[in-house]
Design a protein around this motif. Structure first.
Motif, PDB file in Angstrom:
ATOM      1  N   TRP A   1     -31.427 -27.848  80.740  1.00 20.00           N
ATOM      2  CA  TRP A   1     -31.178 -27.385  79.378  1.00 20.00           C
ATOM      3  C   TRP A   1     -32.482 -26.956  78.716  1.00 20.00           C
ATOM      4  CZ3 TRP A   1     -26.472 -27.216  76.663  1.00 20.00           C
ATOM      5  CH2 TRP A   1     -25.365 -27.623  77.413  1.00 20.00           C
TER       6      TRP A   1
ATOM      7  N   TYR B   1     -32.638 -35.239  74.228  1.00 17.98           N
ATOM      8  CA  TYR B   1     -31.699 -34.823  75.274  1.00 17.98           C
ATOM      9  C   TYR B   1     -30.442 -35.692  75.246  1.00 17.98           C
ATOM     10  CZ  TYR B   1     -29.642 -33.961  79.826  1.00 17.98           C
ATOM     11  OH  TYR B   1     -28.764 -33.673  80.834  1.00 17.98           O
TER      12      TYR B   1
ATOM     13  N   HIS C   1     -28.034 -34.994  72.515  1.00 16.71           N
ATOM     14  CA  HIS C   1     -27.212 -33.815  72.788  1.00 16.71           C
ATOM     15  C   HIS C   1     -26.114 -34.114  73.809  1.00 16.71           C
ATOM     16  CE1 HIS C   1     -30.470 -31.783  70.652  1.00 16.71           C
ATOM     17  NE2 HIS C   1     -29.577 -30.842  70.408  1.00 16.71           N
TER      18      HIS C   1
ATOM     19  N   LEU D   1     -29.663 -26.017  73.825  1.00 14.60           N
ATOM     20  CA  LEU D   1     -29.300 -27.109  72.920  1.00 14.60           C
ATOM     21  C   LEU D   1     -28.983 -26.574  71.534  1.00 14.60           C
ATOM     22  CD1 LEU D   1     -31.907 -29.818  74.028  1.00 14.60           C
ATOM     23  CD2 LEU D   1     -29.513 -29.579  74.747  1.00 14.60           C
TER      24      LEU D   1
END
Length: 156
Positions: free
Chosen positions: A66, A10, A13, A71
């Motif tokens: 998300w 995460y 990203h 992603l």
């Protein structure tokens, strides 16, 4: 954060998103056009815009948790930004980042994945199909930190 996604993945990203923004591009999450276009996202050089339309979007401009697909869309559209920087400008002339994007697609997507992308972009030029094959492949590779470095190297 994102459900079922590791904290490291995460945050990688999030870093990619910050580097995208550092180029001066208008990076939008869930703008109104997401509802009317029915797209997962887009990179539009002429409008200096990169968009991610999240799967769980509920409100214009409001970010939700998300998903893996969200992603993937971020990585895909970020690759188009990198492709746009390959000729030294950001004027919408996409160029391959990889020497042989078709070999990359064969390795990453396989024949079925290639057919899916080519069918999805059946009305596009052969050049755009190749750029899409590269973008789908890079998104599947899931290397957001490498993409962030490519943005720094080619776009900044």
């Amino acid at each position: 954060m994102a459900q079922g996604i590791s904290a490291h993945d995460y945050h990688s990203h999030v870093h990619l998103g910050k580097v995208v923004r550092s180029t001066g591009i208008n990076y939008k999450i869930n703008p109104a056009e997401c509802w009317s276009k029915g797209a997962m996202g887009w990179y539009w050089a002429a409008r200096n815009e990169m968009v991610v339309c999240q799967e769980g979007k509920q409100q214009v401009g409001v970010e939700t948790n998300w998903s893996e697909e969200d992603l993937d869309t971020l990585r895909h559209e970020a690759q188009h930004l990198i492709q746009d920087c390959m000729d030294g400008s950001r004027q919408g002339a996409l160029g391959a980042v990889y020497k042989d994007p078709i070999a990359l697609a064969k390795s990453i997507l396989g024949d079925r994945g290639i057919r899916y992308v080519v069918d999805l972009y059946s009305d596009a030029s052969d050049h755009i199909k190749v750029m899409e094959l590269e973008a789908f492949s890079v998104a599947r590779m899931n290397q957001p930190l490498e993409q962030a470095e490519d943005i720094k190297n080619y776009c900044l």
